[in-house]
Design a protein around this motif. Structure first.
Motif, short mmCIF file in Angstrom:
data_model
loop_
_atom_site.label_atom_id
_atom_site.label_comp_id
_atom_site.label_asym_id
_atom_site.label_seq_id
_atom_site.Cartn_x
_atom_site.Cartn_y
_atom_site.Cartn_z
N CYS A 1 24.71 -18.07 11.98
CA CYS A 1 25.39 -19.28 12.44
C CYS A 1 26.70 -19.39 11.67
O CYS A 1 26.75 -19.13 10.47
N GLU B 1 28.26 -21.87 10.72
CA GLU B 1 28.25 -22.89 9.68
C GLU B 1 27.18 -22.63 8.62
O GLU B 1 27.39 -22.88 7.43
N HIS B 2 26.02 -22.11 9.04
CA HIS B 2 24.89 -22.00 8.12
C HIS B 2 24.54 -20.58 7.69
O HIS B 2 23.52 -20.37 7.05
N CYS C 1 21.23 -22.24 16.50
CA CYS C 1 20.88 -22.67 15.15
C CYS C 1 20.10 -23.97 15.23
O CYS C 1 20.55 -24.94 15.84
N LYS D 1 19.56 -25.95 12.81
CA LYS D 1 20.09 -26.96 11.90
C LYS D 1 21.21 -27.77 12.55
O LYS D 1 21.29 -28.98 12.39
N CYS D 2 22.10 -27.06 13.29
CA CYS D 2 23.25 -27.77 13.84
C CYS D 2 23.29 -27.73 15.37
O CYS D 2 24.15 -28.35 15.99
ZN ZN Z 1 24.07 -23.95 12.11
#
Ligand code: ZN
Ligand code: ZN
Ligand code: ZN
Length: 863
Positions: A583, A585-586, A603, A605-606
């Motif tokens: 990802c 971002e992650h 993802c 998470k986001c």
């Molecule tokens: Zn993410």
């Protein structure tokens, strides 16, 4: 039998049966043929990972199969329990390495038991126990007495702030992984095993290891690295010193125009002293001492060096050659000095261009002009010797021999063999290892600990938390002792042994793991050794596998064993790989942090779309890992075993697939239902084992299919370890059995079906042992007896395939005929028809418009 397959219930039950009955515990029995199956033992890191599961499953199939073939099978398991991760974890978690290690062993033992491996747990060993390492210390003392071990000063990675030695993996871009300080090379006295004494023998036997993959023996050969050439003395100009050089190209001696020494070469300081170059040399040497070993040996790095202010003389022509220290000259290769011939060696060529040194051509291709040779790059090929005194005009291959003869006659050199292999440095300035059994006495020097005082026990009450340095040096109770020779106060050696020493002989210890009066019981080793089949990762191709071969030779030297090679056959299994998901971002995502929409990863998470990366070896850093425990909980051990075996042949990489695991579970469920359907009706039915000819056609087909499947599975396991194709054959067999209707009126079917069901359970037993035991029992056999059954044999008269006569027509007229196996596919039949000589003659090169195949009958070719 229940209608639904519940692996959780049945697996726990069979595991406790095997444990209580000690089904897999074995004894040496000279009346029976033995088979020693060994997988590389794990480091107790805390969790079994999927790579272990694959390795041990492969081994378990072979062990169980050989057992059913009647062998007395030794299949042990243990723990390679010393090593640095324990120290790091202990410091991080404020616990003790021993505590951490034993806790992990307990957890991993539980996990292995849940997978149903057929280990003889009575033979379990952990290398960190004194009853194991005392025998290693005993061998060390024997080796010391026989001059097979020595102490010398050599370089280690050293952090000044932490006051500790660092392994190569703990040096991150030249800095200490713990405190970030610059790491330097420090000279320390260390212990070495003289493995180089065996270099020639280890190399020679590489070609006799017929049961090893060639890539592994090739890696060992390269690692040992034999090269043939000459050793030549270069006198230093104006000093009473000689620089010894090993070269594989004595034929280029007349072209040597400068000399390169390793920065650590013992003559560097002496020769540079008092010259205007002394400071530059010191600066360069210090800079080099800060470079990691990996950087030093990198092939494509910029060559650099410093003139040391002195010259040596070329013994062939008296030429004055400037002496340099250079970053590419290494103490560990040859003598640490390189006779540099820029016209015929690319590295020397680049160095000469950079520092404007002379380039003299001494070999040229027959038809080339001297001035065209070595203009833009070195010429490394063969040719005619020129500018070479009395050797000019000779072919350079003949010249090599002639020059060596000349050296020997004039006492300036000799023919020599050089090995790349260095002696094995076994000293570790670490705590969690086997103490080296040596005492340092001011009067007597180094004294081995007497046999009666062994083992030297590693104190388990040491405090590790202070700075990471080995606590042994400051543990007075450990360090202070008496000299065994003169009785005066003395100090114990505080270095511990490289953990590769423990893994160099554990397979011999398994033969009699509780023997407490010697390293092992010679009778047991005589019976069980060598290991018939060893299985492990190819990452051990050199160190572990070479050290084990060496250590076995040492034991042979002491008369303890009568063989040189510990492992008759070796299988190196491939890696377990999985797609990585990233990802923006992650970063990398764990499988549980990813969800899929139309096969594209997102993802969790986001919620953003993630990128599916390459399929790579499972690793924590890439987060593409699967926890085997979760899988076992969800699907059962048999499904996990089946998937690992079915997804790829053992030597190839296995790509993880959730669908593959599901598929394995579904297959086992189908097997379960098949037996659930038949176990009642056929419980008292005797299996048919007679002639195929007296059966009805339907029953005969199934009977023949069963025998063919037995042969296929046997050959796939026995000859190639191709478990995936063996499993495919059993799947086909199961499909065939599913076609049999229970309410048939054919009186032959029941006996044949019973035979097919019994045989299939036996074929499944090494692969998925729990479900196999369960269905075996459901068929009315005594419980727990399947793994003791004899492996089924097959009738060879059932292997001859049925054939049919096929006629070939060309434009409707009969032109040929041939026999082919019943059920051959259209493509094969068509190919046969078109290759028939009569048919070829009738077609006579004309264009074929159409080929019609009528299965089992005819082929019509339309022109
Ligand atoms: Zn993410
Ligand atoms: Zn540090
Ligand atoms: Zn003494």
């Amino acid at each position: 039998m229940e209608q639904k397959y519940h692996p959780g219930k049945i697996e726990a039950r069979w595991q406790s049966v095997w444990e209580q009955e000690k089904t897999f515990s074995v004894k040496a029995d000279p009346d029976r043929e033995k088979y020693y199956l060994l997988e590389m033992f794990p480091y107790p890191s805390g969790r079994i990972h999927i790579g272990h599961v694959r390795n041990y499953t492969i081994g378990d199939v072979v062990a169980r199969y050989k057992r059913m073939c009647g062998y007395n099978v030794l299949h042990p398991m243990g723990w390679d329990a010393f090593g640095m991760p324990a120290e790091n974890a202990a410091i991080a978690n404020n616990t003790h390495p021993a505590r951490w290690t034993y806790d992990n062993i307990a957890a991993m033992r539980r996990e292995l038991k849940q997978l149903g491996f057929s280990y003889d747990w009575d033979r379990e060993i952990a290398t960190c126990t004194p009853d194991y390492y005392r025998w290693e210390q005993w061998v060390f003392v024997k080796m010391y007495e026989k001059n097979m071990v020595y102490q010398k000063e050599s370089y280690v990675n050293w952090c000044d702030r932490c006051q500790t030695v660092l392994a190569n993996e703990q040096v991150e871009a030249g800095d200490c992984w713990r405190c970030g300080d610059t790491v330097r090379q420090k000279k320390l006295w260390q212990w070495f095993f003289k493995i180089t004494d065996y270099a020639g023998d280890l190399l020679e036997y590489c070609d006799r290891l017929e049961g090893w993959p060639e890539k592994v023996t090739t890696m060992q050969k390269n690692w040992i690295g034999k090269s043939t050439g000459a050793e030549i003395d270069f006198p230093v100009d104006g000093a009473n010193e000689v620089i010894k050089v090993f070269t594989t190209r004595p034929d280029t001696l007349f072209g040597a125009t400068f000399m390169c020494l390793a920065p650590e070469h013992p003559l560097v300081e002496t020769l540079a002293a008092g010259t205007p170059q002394a400071d530059a040399v010191a600066e360069f040497t210090t800079r080099m001492s800060r470079e990691s070993h990996a950087d030093r040996i990198m092939d494509n790095r910029e060559k650099e060096g410093v003139f040391i202010g002195a010259y040596c003389l070329n013994p062939a022509n008296g030429r004055r050659m400037p002496i340099y220290i250079a970053n590419f000259a290494l103490m560990e290769y040859g003598t640490g000095a390189v006779m540099s011939v820029p016209a015929h060696d690319q590295r020397d060529f680049e160095f000469a261009k950079k520092y404007e040194l002379d380039i003299i051509v001494v070999i040229k291709p027959e038809d080339a002009d001297e001035s065209d040779v070595a203009r833009s790059e070195a010429y490394t090929g063969d040719g005619i010797m020129i500018n070479s005194g009395e050797f000019a005009g000779m072919d350079n291959t003949a010249g090599k021999t002639a020059i060596i003869e000349y050296f020997e006659k004039n006492g300036i050199g000799k023919g020599a063999v050089n090995y790349r292999l260095r002696d094995w440095g076994i000293s570790r300035q670490r705590y969690w290892g086997a103490p080296i059994p040596i005492i340092h006495c001011k009067t007597c020097g180094t004294v081995p600990v007497p046999e009666s005082d062994l083992p030297v026990i590693l104190p388990e009450d040491a405090d590790l938390l202070e700075g990471g340095k080995s606590p042994l040096e400051s543990l007075d109770a450990f360090v202070s002792t008496e000299c065994p020779v003169c009785g005066s106060p003395a100090r114990r050696e505080t270095d511990t042994m490289d953990t590769f020493v423990e893994s160099s002989w554990y397979f011999e210890r398994y033969c009699s793991p509780r023997h407490d009066t010697a390293i092992f019981d010679p009778e047991a080793v005589k019976y069980w050794m060598p290991v018939d089949q060893y299985i492990g990762g190819v990452e051990h191709a050199v160190m572990h596998l070479l050290y084990s071969r060496y250590f076995t030779r040492v034991l042979r030297e002491f008369g303890l064993v009568d063989f040189k090679e510990p492992f008759t056959r070796l299988l190196t299994q491939g890696m377990v790989c999985k797609e990585t998901v990233h990802c923006k971002e992650h970063g990398f995502l764990y499988p549980e942090e990813t969800h899929y929409q139309q096969e594209a990863p997102y993802c969790a998470k986001c919620g953003q779309k993630a990128a599916a990366g390459r399929v790579e070896k499972m690793s924590k850093s890439k987060k593409n890992v699967i926890d085997p425990n979760t899988l076992v909980d969800h699907y059962g051990a048999d499904t996990v075993r089946l998937f690992c075996l079915f997804a790829a042949p053992p030597e190839r990489d296995l790509e993880w697939s959730e669908q593959g695991v599901e598929g394995s579970f579904r297959f086992l469920s189908r097997i379960w239902r098949l037996y659930a359907r038949w176990s009642g009706p056929l419980e008292n039915q005797k299996p048919y084992t007679g002639e195929p000819s007296s059966l009805s056609e339907n029953a005969r087909d199934l009977y023949i299919k069963t025998h063919q499947t037995i042969k296929k599975v046997t050959d796939d396991i026995e000859e190639r370890f191709h478990f995936n194709t063996a499993i495919s054959a059993v799947m086909e067999m199961a499909n065939r059995m599913n076609l049999v209707a229970a309410e048939t009126t054919d009186p032959d079917i029941n006996g044949v079906m019973r035979f097919a069901l019994d045989s299939t359970a036996m074929l499944l037993s090494p692969i998925v042992p729990h479900i196999a035991e369960e269905i075996w029992e459901a068929m009315g056999h005594a419980p727990g007896t399947l793994c003791d059954q004899s492996w089924p044999s097959y009738r060879s008269d059932c292997l001859v395939a049925d054939t049919r006569l096929i006629v070939v027509q060309v434009n409707g007229k009969l032109r040929g005929r041939f026999e082919i196996e019943t059920g051959a596919d259209d493509e094969t039949i068509k190919r046969h028809a078109l290759e028939d000589p009569n048919v070829v003659r009738f077609i006579d090169g004309r264009e074929i418009k159409k080929v019609i195949v009528v299965k089992n009958k005819l082929v019509n070719i339309v022109l």
